[in-house]
Motif scaffolding. Structure first.
Motif, mmCIF file in Angstrom:
data_model
loop_
_atom_site.group_PDB
_atom_site.id
_atom_site.type_symbol
_atom_site.label_atom_id
_atom_site.label_comp_id
_atom_site.label_asym_id
_atom_site.label_seq_id
_atom_site.Cartn_x
_atom_site.Cartn_y
_atom_site.Cartn_z
ATOM 1 N N ARG A 83 -45.462 -33.379 83.971
ATOM 2 C CA ARG A 83 -46.413 -32.266 83.855
ATOM 3 C C ARG A 83 -46.543 -31.685 85.248
ATOM 4 N NH1 ARG A 83 -49.263 -35.966 80.679
ATOM 5 N NH2 ARG A 83 -49.332 -35.313 78.513
ATOM 6 N N TRP A 84 -46.707 -30.390 85.327
ATOM 7 C CA TRP A 84 -46.897 -29.761 86.629
ATOM 8 C C TRP A 84 -48.040 -28.759 86.558
ATOM 9 C CZ3 TRP A 84 -46.299 -24.508 86.881
ATOM 10 C CH2 TRP A 84 -45.602 -23.915 85.838
ATOM 11 N N GLU A 85 -48.614 -28.489 87.722
ATOM 12 C CA GLU A 85 -49.743 -27.586 87.844
ATOM 13 C C GLU A 85 -49.619 -26.867 89.185
ATOM 14 O OE1 GLU A 85 -54.611 -28.048 87.736
ATOM 15 O OE2 GLU A 85 -53.349 -29.821 87.635
ATOM 16 N N LEU A 86 -49.934 -25.583 89.193
ATOM 17 C CA LEU A 86 -49.774 -24.770 90.394
ATOM 18 C C LEU A 86 -50.784 -23.630 90.371
ATOM 19 C CD1 LEU A 86 -48.032 -23.766 92.871
ATOM 20 C CD2 LEU A 86 -46.625 -22.570 91.188
ATOM 21 N N ILE A 87 -51.501 -23.446 91.473
ATOM 22 C CA ILE A 87 -52.359 -22.277 91.644
ATOM 23 C C ILE A 87 -51.712 -21.439 92.732
ATOM 24 C CG2 ILE A 87 -54.601 -21.415 92.407
ATOM 25 C CD1 ILE A 87 -55.822 -24.016 91.283
ATOM 26 N N GLN A 161 -39.902 -33.032 96.107
ATOM 27 C CA GLN A 161 -40.807 -33.520 97.151
ATOM 28 C C GLN A 161 -41.035 -32.433 98.209
ATOM 29 O OE1 GLN A 161 -42.035 -36.452 96.599
ATOM 30 N NE2 GLN A 161 -43.057 -36.989 98.474
ATOM 31 N N GLU A 162 -39.979 -31.750 98.588
ATOM 32 C CA GLU A 162 -40.102 -30.685 99.591
ATOM 33 C C GLU A 162 -40.941 -29.519 99.066
ATOM 34 O OE1 GLU A 162 -39.973 -28.991 103.175
ATOM 35 O OE2 GLU A 162 -39.273 -31.011 102.711
ATOM 36 N N LEU A 163 -40.760 -29.148 97.795
ATOM 37 C CA LEU A 163 -41.578 -28.088 97.193
ATOM 38 C C LEU A 163 -43.063 -28.474 97.201
ATOM 39 C CD1 LEU A 163 -39.876 -26.716 93.949
ATOM 40 C CD2 LEU A 163 -40.554 -25.438 95.974
ATOM 41 N N CYS A 164 -43.345 -29.726 96.875
ATOM 42 C CA CYS A 164 -44.733 -30.191 96.840
ATOM 43 C C CYS A 164 -45.372 -30.141 98.225
ATOM 44 C CB CYS A 164 -44.815 -31.608 96.281
ATOM 45 S SG CYS A 164 -44.488 -31.714 94.519
ATOM 46 N N LEU A 165 -44.591 -30.306 99.272
ATOM 47 C CA LEU A 165 -45.139 -30.303 100.625
ATOM 48 C C LEU A 165 -45.085 -28.936 101.291
ATOM 49 C CD1 LEU A 165 -46.466 -32.616 102.032
ATOM 50 C CD2 LEU A 165 -44.385 -33.013 103.291
ATOM 51 N N ALA A 176 -53.688 -21.822 97.966
ATOM 52 C CA ALA A 176 -52.728 -21.531 96.893
ATOM 53 C C ALA A 176 -51.383 -22.153 97.269
ATOM 54 C CB ALA A 176 -52.581 -20.020 96.694
ATOM 55 N N GLY A 177 -50.560 -22.380 96.257
ATOM 56 C CA GLY A 177 -49.209 -22.853 96.502
ATOM 57 C C GLY A 177 -48.977 -24.333 96.351
ATOM 58 N N LEU A 178 -50.035 -25.132 96.145
ATOM 59 C CA LEU A 178 -49.882 -26.582 96.011
ATOM 60 C C LEU A 178 -49.365 -26.910 94.619
ATOM 61 C CD1 LEU A 178 -50.289 -29.519 96.888
ATOM 62 C CD2 LEU A 178 -52.682 -29.298 96.212
ATOM 63 N N LEU A 179 -48.178 -27.509 94.557
ATOM 64 C CA LEU A 179 -47.573 -27.946 93.305
ATOM 65 C C LEU A 179 -47.960 -29.410 93.076
ATOM 66 C CD1 LEU A 179 -45.611 -27.610 90.906
ATOM 67 C CD2 LEU A 179 -43.763 -28.282 92.471
ATOM 68 N N LEU A 180 -48.613 -29.673 91.953
ATOM 69 C CA LEU A 180 -48.997 -31.028 91.569
ATOM 70 C C LEU A 180 -48.143 -31.458 90.393
ATOM 71 C CD1 LEU A 180 -52.865 -30.595 91.703
ATOM 72 C CD2 LEU A 180 -51.404 -31.667 93.435
ATOM 73 N N THR A 181 -47.645 -32.684 90.442
ATOM 74 C CA THR A 181 -46.832 -33.213 89.342
ATOM 75 C C THR A 181 -47.371 -34.581 88.933
ATOM 76 O OG1 THR A 181 -45.266 -34.242 90.881
ATOM 77 C CG2 THR A 181 -44.733 -32.013 90.087
#
Length: 185
Positions: A83-87, A161-165, A176-181
């Protein structure tokens, strides 16, 4: 790399409803000497602040913080469904007007229409995640922020991992921009 969920007391977090104020407070909690530590954050509810960073945040320095849970950032193997979440505020390049071309050869950034969101997300996640479902809700702001959710299959664990950071889209300094998985159990 760490992921912290900080519980806030909205009554004690004066001014923290402003994105710029929150951004400065989070940056000071994670990188007090401004050494260049990467940090992203999102206020997912009035009571919850999520921070991803290279170093564990000193959460007590965040105004209104009452407790925190800090864990290593989750790693997902290739082939796992998550599952992923992004604002974020989806934007794209708009071609420069004829007279503007010399000043800004790449054009100006402009908010995307909702019809373009899925293609934009596929482009941003390319190489890291293969999207299987996407939903979004408009949150407001200027440029407009959206809360995206969905499911995806991990294609490349390191790229994810790089996208999440690193963050996705506009406004990474202002929440904004934090990708949570998370794993689907």
């Amino acid at each position: 790399m760490y992921l912290a969920r900080i519980n806030l007391d909205p009554k004690r977090s004066a001014g923290m409803d402003q994105w710029a104020v929150m951004g400065r407070a989070v940056r000071r909690a994670v990188d007090p000497d401004e050494s260049g530590t990467r940090v992203l954050w999102a206020r997912t509810s009035p009571n919850t602040l999520v921070v991803s960073s290279d170093t564990a945040p000193a959460w007590g320095k965040v105004p209104g913080a009452v407790s925190a849970a800090i864990h290593p950032m989750p790693r997902h193997p290739e082939g796992e469904t998550v599952r992923w979440e992004l604002i974020t505020a989806p934007t794209g390049q708009r071609r420069a007007e004829s007279g503007e071309e010399e000043q800004r050869p790449r054009g100006k950034r402009a908010p995307l229409a909702e019809e373009e969101f899925e293609d934009w997300l596929h482009g941003k996640f390319a190489g890291a995640l293969d999207l299987t479902s996407v939903k979004w809700k408009r949150l407001g702001g200027r440029p407009a922020r959206y809360h995206f959710t969905g499911e995806a299959v991990v294609r490349d664990s390191e790229a994810l991992q790089e996208l999440c950071l690193s963050g996705i889209g506009a406004g990474t300094a202002t929440g904004a921009g934090l990708l949570l998985t998370s794993s689907i159990a």
